[in-house]
Enzyme design. Structure first.
Site, mmCIF file in Angstrom:
data_model
loop_
_atom_site.group_PDB
_atom_site.id
_atom_site.type_symbol
_atom_site.label_atom_id
_atom_site.label_comp_id
_atom_site.label_asym_id
_atom_site.label_seq_id
_atom_site.Cartn_x
_atom_site.Cartn_y
_atom_site.Cartn_z
ATOM 1 N N ALA A 40 0.815 -1.205 0.000
ATOM 2 C CA ALA A 40 0.000 0.000 0.000
ATOM 3 C C ALA A 40 0.855 1.264 0.000
ATOM 4 O O ALA A 40 0.715 2.129 -0.857
ATOM 5 C CB ALA A 40 -0.926 -0.017 1.213
ATOM 6 N N THR A 135 13.489 -5.078 8.175
ATOM 7 C CA THR A 135 13.914 -4.469 6.900
ATOM 8 C C THR A 135 14.152 -2.978 7.077
ATOM 9 O O THR A 135 15.093 -2.410 6.530
ATOM 10 C CB THR A 135 12.856 -4.715 5.802
ATOM 11 O OG1 THR A 135 12.545 -6.111 5.783
ATOM 12 C CG2 THR A 135 13.386 -4.326 4.440
ATOM 13 N N CYS A 172 19.737 7.671 13.770
ATOM 14 C CA CYS A 172 19.240 6.642 12.853
ATOM 15 C C CYS A 172 17.967 5.997 13.425
ATOM 16 O O CYS A 172 17.592 6.231 14.571
ATOM 17 C CB CYS A 172 20.314 5.593 12.590
ATOM 18 S SG CYS A 172 20.732 4.590 14.024
ATOM 19 N N CYS A 190 -0.682 -4.693 9.995
ATOM 20 C CA CYS A 190 -1.940 -4.723 9.241
ATOM 21 C C CYS A 190 -2.671 -6.045 9.464
ATOM 22 O O CYS A 190 -3.882 -6.126 9.290
ATOM 23 C CB CYS A 190 -1.672 -4.559 7.754
ATOM 24 S SG CYS A 190 -0.915 -2.997 7.356
HETATM 25 ZN ZN LIG Z 1 22.062 5.561 15.590
#
Ligand SMILES: [Zn+2]
Length: 419
Positions: A40, A135, A172, A190
């Site tokens: 989506a 991921t 990060c 979902c």
């Molecule tokens: Zn970091």
């Protein structure tokens, strides 16, 4: 020149938008973006980027189109679901009809440690359209290592969140989420909460807006915040993004900071100073069949969807144990594993049919079969397989042993015994 006039007309309303203007439009035409995931969020992001006029879109996805996707994955239709087309393939076909300007590179693959670097090797920006933390953290590591801005996004239920993380300026994703170990989170998805389409589109719109700012040199307009939005109860919350964490090997000061400053200089316009776009042909699209006969990028080299064995680097070695091969995908009763890539889809069709499976989809990219017991097996051309509906891992392993292991092959090769 006709082509120039067409460009002017096509993007006229976007060029008229003062912060973008003619210069911003030129920059978009020179930009390369990677969209990871074509579900989506990813399909919406890819569409925003192609329609806005990015020069090159690289799109990677590991899944195929199913009926249950259609209420929110607006790039796909019933035909795609009926054919069980890989999302990357279906999306690329649609996007090429939207615009022949962009070079579209589509890959049917799972993004992992072996291919993430190649995929991000030569892009200006990475857009996150994935559905899992593992991921996302990997993308964050790669982006911060290379100094590439990452536009994070995630949606579940009616709520979503997004942030554009600039290496050298922000921490990060690993520091932001406080997750050292990918995949160990019990975050809602979902599949547990469901999802509504407007929530997806709100987050995709916010991601795309930040991407447009970054790619057109409007860095001072970047939000610089982590934002959550609820499309049902309407609530928006924003937090200022923290700076890099000095002790972090990914976002702390070191090589990543040097890479970041190079990337920032580029986006400030110091690199993209040339003002002649007309000489460049942005209509150069990758082959429809994704085979990429003459790979022009590191990613194409490593990932082109060709059937030949030389192209299948994205596989586990055959000496991995069965348990290591089996990966649960996003809590949705789907297990993923790697098979020997040397076995063709045609050969799998023969073996599975002989083992009593019903073949429910069969195209050049994948084969889907229903087991005797009713579970689904999906085998992609690159040798990746999904087992759906198995419930427990133990049952998925049984299915693997019965239908997909070398034992199956020996059984299929033996002449059947009749009485
Ligand atoms: Zn970091």
């Amino acid at each position: 020149m006709r082509k120039e006039a067409e460009e002017q007309e096509r993007y006229s309303r976007q060029i008229r938008f003062a912060p973008i203007g003619a210069q911003g439009q030129r920059r978009l035409g020179e930009a390369s973006v990677l969209v990871v995931g074509a579900g989506a969020l990813g399909a919406s992001l890819a569409q925003h980027m192609v329609r806005a006029g990015v020069g090159r879109l690289r799109l990677v996805d590991r899944d195929y189109v199913e009926l249950s996707n259609l209420h929110r994955q607006t790039l796909y239709d019933e035909e795609d679901a009926a054919e069980a087309l890989p999302k990357a393939v279906a999306a690329a076909a649609k996007l090429r009809r939207v615009s022949d300007r962009a070079r579209i590179e589509a890959f049917v693959a799972d993004v992992d440690r072996r291919n993430a670097e190649s995929l991000a090797a030569d892009v200006d920006l990475v857009l996150d359209g994935t559905d899992n933390t593992a991921t996302r953290l990997l993308l964050s590591d790669v982006c911060f290592g290379r100094g590439i801005p990452l536009v994070y996004g995630g949606v579940a239920g009616s709520e979503g969140m997004t942030a554009l993380l600039v290496p050298g300026e922000h921490c990060c994703l690993r520091c932001l989420l406080g997750a050292d170990e990918p995949g160990g989170d019990g975050a809602p998805t979902c599949d547990t909460l469901g999802v509504i389409s407007p929530a997806v589109e709100m987050v995709a719109a916010l991601q795309a807006a930040e991407a447009l700012k970054a790619l057109t040199g409007n860095r001072s307009a970047l939000r610089g915040t982590w934002l959550t939005v609820d499309a049902w109860h309407f609530a928006v919350k924003e937090w200022k993004l923290p700076p890099p964490v000095e002790a972090c090997p990914n976002c702390g000061w070191g090589e990543s900071a040097a890479a970041a400053s190079r990337e920032l200089a580029k986006h400030e316009g110091f690199v993209h100073a040339e003002d002649d776009l007309s000489g460049e042909d942005h209509g150069d699209t990758a082959d429809e069949d994704l085979s990429g006969d003459e790979p022009e990028s590191e990613a194409e080299d490593a990932l082109s969807g060709d059937d030949s064995e030389a192209e299948t680097e994205n596989t586990l070695s055959s000496d991995d144990s069965e348990a290591e091969k089996l990966v649960v995908l996003c809590g949705r009763d789907t297990f993923q594993l790697m098979l020997k890539p040397s076995v063709s889809l045609g050969e799998w069709r023969r073996r599975l049919a002989e083992a009593g499976c019903a073949i429910t989809a069969d195209n050049r990219y994948l084969l889907r079969a229903s087991t005797v017991e009713g579970e689904r097996i999906v085998i992609f051309a690159e040798g990746r397989a999904l087992i759906q509906g198995a419930g427990e891992a133990e049952r998925a392993l049984d299915i693997y042993r019965h239908y997909l292991s070398d034992e199956t092959r020996r059984r299929a090769d033996e002449p059947s015994v009749g009485f």
